[in-house]
Design an enzyme around this catalytic site. Structure first.
Site, PDB file in Angstrom:
ATOM      1  N   THR A   1       4.480  52.285 -42.378  1.00 22.47           N
ATOM      2  CA  THR A   1       5.171  51.355 -41.488  1.00 22.47           C
ATOM      3  C   THR A   1       6.559  51.902 -41.169  1.00 22.47           C
ATOM      4  OG1 THR A   1       5.946  49.059 -41.213  1.00 22.47           O
ATOM      5  CG2 THR A   1       6.024  49.960 -43.439  1.00 22.47           C
TER       6      THR A   1
ATOM      7  N   HIS B   1       1.733  48.391 -59.451  1.00 18.04           N
ATOM      8  CA  HIS B   1       2.017  48.934 -60.778  1.00 18.04           C
ATOM      9  C   HIS B   1       0.854  48.718 -61.756  1.00 18.04           C
ATOM     10  CE1 HIS B   1       4.534  50.890 -63.521  1.00 18.04           C
ATOM     11  NE2 HIS B   1       5.568  50.069 -63.592  1.00 18.04           N
TER      12      HIS B   1
END
Length: 424
Positions: free
Chosen positions: A342, A395
């Site tokens: 993006t 994560h």
């Protein structure tokens, strides 16, 4: 007479919203003419006439939610394309537009003691959603002022009526709604003007998915910066020949796409997704490119980016961006991406933390290129075109050291763009 039905639009789409009718009741159409636009969670779809004829009746109005297979209108058989095919119906419409109020048709008889809820007895034509809202709010449809040229009352007209009743002296505004009154000087009250807009289906879906991403993923972002000097030098030297040969501009996105693919090959977990307790490692590279469109952000996908050259990547991105801005993206253009890029820099963003495009586990954020003083060595400083880049990652399956090294790899490939021909 044939029914106009909502077509099947893909496995993941079960309903849509009528965005706008392009044809009015009584108008003639030819086979293949677009009748209306349907807004779904992902794309806008045009519904065309399957035969020539006259649009007999609009069953579902603009703004209403419809399901696959539902009848939204009827089409009477006819030759289509001629002004005489529906002469009686347009004439009736003209009469309705021009006739003075006293000559309006007499409404059907209703009980003398009818309560305010019986708005359906009104002589005014109204959409089903408008009638429902009027009943709920105890409003007579005859009292509602319509903005429609032929006098049809819609849901927004009923909402506006409440505001007009609450603040009759206020100047007309676009779809205002009443806000809580506040005391003014001298003890009088006044109404603060506000505007209420219905959230589009796509915007509502975007909002839902972004919240889900933040609630389900253990999202973390790491940052680095890229010296864009080498890339800008290559573009300056090669852009004219590149455009002459490939008929497309050499932009930054092809460099970043190539760099991302090179880094993903070194760190395959970032090109994966979580499926229950399994990690699905994807051995292909379908890179999503976030594009800002009128209805909100969409992420069309460049397929098999690892197999494409710079020109093919630039052409794919240009084509997908054009489709996004004209609302002509197909569902296949949006499905199955493995990683997303993006670029907030096109709007001037200097730094941001992009949100994951689930079920993907990584997204790269590009930012504005800005001249900044950079230490070349212990004695020299130079102004260099620098860009901050950000990697947001999940994560749960990606360790911090892996994410950092991935971003460093992207940085190194971009600062040595000739290596992209080898690494890609």
């Amino acid at each position: 007479m044939s029914e106009i039905k909502v077509p099947a639009m893909g496995e993941s789409i079960t309903e849509g919203t009528v965005s706008r009718w392009l044809v009015k009741e009584g108008e003639t159409v030819n086979q293949g003419d677009v009748l209306l636009e349907l807004e779904t969670d992902k794309v806008n779809i045009e519904i065309s006439a399957e035969e020539s004829g006259v649009l007999e009746k609009i069953v579902r109005q603009e703004g209403e939610t419809v399901e696959i297979g539902e009848t939204i209108g009827t089409l009477s058989a006819g030759t289509g394309g001629g002004s005489g095919a529906s002469a009686s119906q347009p004439a009736a419409t003209e009469q309705k537009q021009s006739a003075p109020a006293p000559e309006a048709p007499t409404p059907p008889p209703t009980p003398v003691a009818a309560a305010p809820e019986s708005s359906d007895s009104s002589s005014k034509t109204a959409s089903p959603s408008a009638r429902k809202l009027a009943r709920e709010r105890g409003i007579e449809l005859d009292q509602v002022q319509s903005k429609d040229p032929i006098g049809r009352v819609y849901q927004d007209d009923v909402k506006t009526h409440n505001t007009q009743a609450a603040a009759p002296s206020a100047p007309p505004a676009k779809a205002p709604v009443a806000a809580p009154s506040a005391p003014a000087a001298g003890g009088t009250t006044y109404t603060k003007p506000v505007e209420r807009q219905r959230m589009s289906r796509r915007r509502a879906t975007i909002a839902k998915r972004l919240v889900e991403a933040q609630q389900t993923a253990a999202m973390l972002t790491t940052f680095n910066e890229v010296d864009m000097t080498a890339i800008m030098d290559v573009r300056k030297r090669r852009k004219d020949k590149f455009k002459e040969k490939h008929e497309i501009n050499l932009g930054f996105m092809s460099f970043f796409t190539k760099a991302v693919v090179g880094a993903l090959k070194k760190f395959p977990t970032i090109n994966a997704e979580i499926d229950g307790e399994d990690v699905v490692l994807k051995k292909y590279y379908d890179i999503g490119i976030a594009v800002s469109a009128k209805e909100g952000l969409v992420v069309p996908v460049v397929r098999d980016a690892d197999r494409l050259g710079f020109a093919e990547i630039e052409k794919s991105i240009a084509d997908l961006a054009s489709k996004a801005r004209s609302n002509t993206l197909a569902l296949s253009d949006l499905q199955g991406g493995t990683f997303t890029i993006t670029n907030g820099g096109t709007f001037g963003s200097l730094l941001s933390t992009p949100i994951l495009n689930t079920p993907q586990v990584g997204i790269l954020g590009m930012h504005k290129i800005q001249l900044r003083p950079v230490a070349i060595d212990a004695e020299r400083m130079e102004n260099r075109p620098m860009m901050y880049i950000a990697l947001s990652y999940d994560h749960r399956i990606i360790d911090g050291s892996e994410a950092v090294r991935f971003l460093v790899t992207v940085k190194e490939l971009l600062e040595d763009p000739e290596s992209l021909l080898i690494e890609g």
